[in-house]
Write a protein that holds these residues in place. Structure first.
Motif, short mmCIF file in Angstrom:
data_model
loop_
_atom_site.label_atom_id
_atom_site.label_comp_id
_atom_site.label_asym_id
_atom_site.label_seq_id
_atom_site.Cartn_x
_atom_site.Cartn_y
_atom_site.Cartn_z
N MET A 1 6.30 1.74 -4.20
CA MET A 1 5.75 2.51 -5.31
C MET A 1 4.22 2.40 -5.28
N LYS A 2 3.55 3.53 -5.37
CA LYS A 2 2.10 3.52 -5.29
C LYS A 2 1.51 3.45 -6.69
N LEU A 3 0.37 2.84 -6.77
CA LEU A 3 -0.35 2.77 -8.05
C LEU A 3 -1.71 3.40 -7.88
N SER A 4 -2.27 3.91 -8.97
CA SER A 4 -3.61 4.48 -8.87
C SER A 4 -4.62 3.35 -8.78
N GLU A 5 -5.79 3.68 -8.25
CA GLU A 5 -6.83 2.67 -8.08
C GLU A 5 -7.26 2.12 -9.43
N ILE A 8 -4.96 -0.55 -10.56
CA ILE A 8 -5.18 -1.73 -9.73
C ILE A 8 -6.42 -2.45 -10.22
N LEU B 39 -12.85 3.75 -5.45
CA LEU B 39 -13.10 2.90 -6.62
C LEU B 39 -13.19 1.43 -6.23
N LEU B 40 -12.27 0.96 -5.39
CA LEU B 40 -12.29 -0.45 -5.00
C LEU B 40 -13.53 -0.76 -4.16
N PHE B 109 -7.24 6.59 -1.90
CA PHE B 109 -6.41 5.51 -1.38
C PHE B 109 -5.68 4.83 -2.54
N ALA B 110 -4.51 5.20 -2.76
CA ALA B 110 -3.73 4.53 -3.81
C ALA B 110 -3.12 3.28 -3.20
N SER B 111 -3.22 2.18 -3.95
CA SER B 111 -2.69 0.92 -3.42
C SER B 111 -1.30 0.71 -3.93
N SER B 112 -0.65 -0.30 -3.38
CA SER B 112 0.75 -0.52 -3.67
C SER B 112 0.95 -1.85 -4.36
N TRP B 113 2.17 -2.06 -4.78
CA TRP B 113 2.52 -3.31 -5.45
C TRP B 113 2.28 -4.51 -4.55
N PHE B 115 -0.19 -5.05 -2.59
CA PHE B 115 -1.58 -5.49 -2.73
C PHE B 115 -1.73 -6.31 -4.01
N LEU B 116 -1.13 -5.82 -5.10
CA LEU B 116 -1.21 -6.54 -6.38
C LEU B 116 -0.65 -7.94 -6.24
#
Lengths: 125, 645
Positions: A1-5, A8, B39-40, B109-113, B115-116
């Motif tokens: 599942m992708k999350l928006s920046e 994050i 953004l990152l 670039f959307a990150s994923s779980w 990365f979290l």
């Protein structure tokens, strides 16, 4: 599942802020807690005028027993109560056979925690 | 409780004001014609640019003799931020009037779980290690905080000098103040700004917490750099996440990570953020043919030079290596595009202005003191004579080294990357530094090999991420193995990698010390000395057995080298290091004639020592009184001409 920046970023900022706040607060508490575990003994002045001494109490120990010795002979003793985060000054008499003691005069303080501290001066005749 | 909340809030606000605001304003100015960074990436660059902006603002204020108070620093940052934002607003309005639409090449670039999860794991592991060290105890950090406190007291940038004990014909004496090259102003400006703005005491957790934040942002810098370098690879996010895992979660504590943060290795910690940040900007500048970004990278390079000389040298070596490889791989691009970019007036002008500032307006002490000469030549000290391959593997981390080398080989062989700036950067970064570690005599530069090896961790983490993901993807795609074998291989790989890195973490996490109690004792003893020893009398303490002894000097603020101290014994054997022996004799052999002479020549009245290690000997000597005693330390007063006990 992708999350928006953005999500994050919010998560990252929150997690780092919480970590910093916890560590900052922990630091304050830890420093205070450690302060409550120490007590020290020192002379109130560094001349030969007297052997007055201070008990600086940063611990939970309240009662201290002190003794003053010339060589191995006890010249006097007493007990004192010192509040936590308090300092108490004790002014013992250093007379020996009616005269002011000379030589190595040692003060030994024992707290109700069982720990002992010593300080001494060498007084001239 | 309310007071604690208020302090935390002020601290967080100061962090934001000093470490984020100026950089964010700079970025918005740079991107006024269209977004360039994700953004990152902007988060990483905001912190890096903030450090440089605050450094140059404060240096400029010092040159103009503007006193450094909280209000003047806030004013400078506010003026800078508002000025840049105002200009951006004006440009936005103008471009709206001209009906020009800014392009927005911002990639998405959307990150994923994953990365979290990795990021959170990293913060937790590092925070857990931090807990016993929240009360500061590191010697290096104590040295740095002396200068930070001095900036706060004198409201001006410090002159880095100290007064040493000298041996003359007529005995020992305290010499005149001599310049020292151990410190660079960029290590102290940001700390001093946060100290003044937040009101936090320098003798607190705040310095380590600032380094902690910078270190977390460094890990994020490695992540975003990996994303950029592999943006043409479909699995770029996996590469970046694995790279982050290998950089920030495994070996999370070993140098140069939390050990450096707790240890107060300020310049290196900031330098570790600058290096991937500068490379990110250089890569973007070349890809977008953006002169403004190249000019910005030059400003950051000079900012690095004002912060940490070793990091500057390592960056220069890596940059030269990158340029060399790029020239071999893409000579036509270098000859035409890079040259065209580098000779643009903005880039040249920025370089010239920075050069003038560096050499004529405010020159770092290591240049004015010609300290550079000391590293040129055959490495002589043992720790400068290079590492074996096995030692290098240990320093970098075995899985990072193995997969990093594999990653480099795969890059060379890969059709997508074999003539890319990605290969140029990663090979130009790793190969020259590895040579410096393994064969320092070839370069004729004398540097601590262990410290140089630490600079390989970032590129090897990125390369390892790449090679591990490439391995797994290729195995999966080619169906070379049945699925169960692929899963087994993945588990084996993970076990090998994680075992090594987490085992290292657990070794450090298991080390407990009575740090906090000892530091409280030290501070109490320092208070006693400050109240009872007159200014015209001197004090010597024992650095060997007193934890965090350098923090004592923050109580006196008389001189960087005061109180004097008995150093580690090997320093007295080095002719180029400790040339006096007084500080050794007065504690090691206090009853000798030499010690007595030193005490008299230097007006030493008090000695602070560990009671269990050195204290007992003094009780037998007639010339000493024990005037202070706590759980760990004692103060012995020197009383010459004392009659016999």
């Amino acid at each position: 599942m992708k999350l928006s920046e953005r999500k994050i970023l919010v998560f990252m900022v929150l997690s780092v802020s919480v970590a910093i706040s916890v560590l900052f607060g922990f630091g304050q508490n830890e420093a205070l807690r450690a302060q409550r575990n120490t007590w020290s003994v020192s002379f109130s002045d560094l001349t030969e005028a007297n052997v007055d001494f201070l008990i600086n109490n940063q611990s939970d120990t309240r009662t201290f027993h002190w003794s003053i010795f010339k060589d191995k002979r006890e010249l006097g003793s007493g007990s004192v109560t010192v509040a936590t985060r308090g300092t108490e000054r004790i002014a013992p008499s250093i007379s020996e056979d009616g005269k002011r003691a000379s030589g190595k005069v040692l003060i030994r303080v024992t707290g109700e925690d069982g720990l002992t501290r010593e300080i001494y001066k060498v007084l001239s005749k | 409780m309310l007071e604690l909340v208020r302090e935390q809030l002020f601290f967080l606000l100061s962090l934001a004001g000093v470490l984020v605001l100026p950089g964010w304003a700079t970025l918005s100015f740079l991107e006024r014609k269209g977004r360039v960074f994700t953004l990152l990436e902007r988060v990483v660059l905001a912190v890096t640019l903030s450090i440089v902006a605050v450094d140059f603002l404060v240096i400029f204020m010092d040159v103009l003799r503007i006193p450094l108070f909280a209000w003047s620093i806030v004013g400078a940052i506010a003026l800078y931020t508002i000025g840049l934002r105002g200009w951006v607003y004006y440009c936005d309005r103008k471009s709206a009037e001209n009906t020009q639409v800014a392009t927005d090449p911002r990639p998405n670039f959307a990150s994923s779980w994953s990365f979290l999860f990795v990021f959170l794991a990293m913060v937790i592991v590092k925070s857990l290690y931090f807990v016993p060290y929240v009360v500061p105890s590191s010697t290096d950090l104590g040295h740095h905080m002396y200068w930070v406190k001095q900036i706060g007291m004198e409201h001006a940038l410090p002159v880095y000098e100290e007064r040493e004990i000298m041996k003359g014909e007529n005995g020992s004496y305290v010499g005149e103040a001599e310049p020292i090259s151990d410190f660079i102003v960029g290590e102290h400006i940001v700390m001093a700004a946060i100290h003044m703005l937040s009101g936090a005491s320098v003798i607190s957790a705040f310095p380590s917490l600032v380094l902690f934040v910078i270190h977390i942002v460094t890990a994020l810098a490695v992540y975003v750099l990996a994303l950029r370098l592999f943006e043409r690879y479909r699995q770029k996010e996996k590469v970046a996440v694995v790279g982050l895992f290998l950089f920030g979660v495994l070996y999370a504590i070993a140098p140069p990570q939390m050990k450096y943060i707790i240890g107060g290795v300020v310049g290196n910690t900031i330098g570790n953020l600058f290096i991937p940040s500068i490379f990110l900007i250089v890569v973007m500048a070349l890809r977008l043919k953006h002169a403004g970004l190249l000019a910005l990278s030059i400003v950051l390079m000079f900012g690095l030079a004002y912060t940490h000389h070793l990091s500057t040298l390592m960056f220069a070596v890596a940059l030269a290596g990158t340029f060399t490889v790029l020239s071999v791989l893409k000579w036509s691009m270098v000859r035409e595009q890079l040259w065209m970019l580098a000779t643009k007036p903005l880039v040249l002008g920025t370089f010239v202005v920075c050069l003038i500032f560096f050499f004529f307006v405010w020159t770092p002490s290591y240049i004015t003191n010609a300290a550079v000469k000391t590293i040129v030549g055959e490495p002589t000290a043992t720790e400068h004579q290079g590492y074996s391959l096995s030692q290098l593997k240990f320093a970098v981390g075995e899985p990072r080294m193995v997969f990093g080398v594999l990653g480099l080989a795969v890059l060379f062989a890969s059709r997508t990357f074999r003539r890319s700036d990605t290969l140029a950067l990663l090979s130009g970064w790793t190969l020259p530094l590895a040579l410096l570690v393994l064969y320092p005599e070839l370069a004729r530069i004398s540097l601590p090999s262990g410290r140089v090896a630490n600079y390989l961790i970032t590129p090897f983490s990125v390369l390892s991420g790449w090679s591990m993901v490439w391995l797994l993807e290729n195995t999966r795609r080619q169906n070379a193995l049945p699925q169960i074998a692929r899963i087994g291989m993945l588990m084996l790989l993970l076990t090998l990698v994680i075992h090594n890195g987490f085992f290292d973490n657990m070794v450090y996490l298991g080390q407990q010390r009575e740090t906090v109690q000892k530091m409280r004792s030290l501070f109490t003893a320092s208070d006693f000395l400050l109240e009872n020893i007159p200014d015209n009398q001197n004090i010597v303490y024992d650095h060997i057995n007193i934890l965090g002894g350098s923090w004592i000097k923050l109580f006196f603020m008389r001189d960087y080298n005061y109180p004097f101290y008995r150093a580690n014994l090997f320093r007295y054997d080095r002719i180029t290091d400790k040339q006096e022996r007084c500080t050794l004799e007065v504690i090691s052999h206090p009853n000798t004639r030499e010690a007595a002479r030193c005490m008299d020549d230097l007006d030493i009245q008090a000695l602070l020592v560990s009671e269990t290690v050195d204290g007992q000997q003094f009780k037998h000597f007639k010339n000493y009184w024990q005037v202070y005693n706590d759980a760990y330390y004692s103060v012995y007063l020197y009383k010459p001409n004392q009659k016999s006990l």
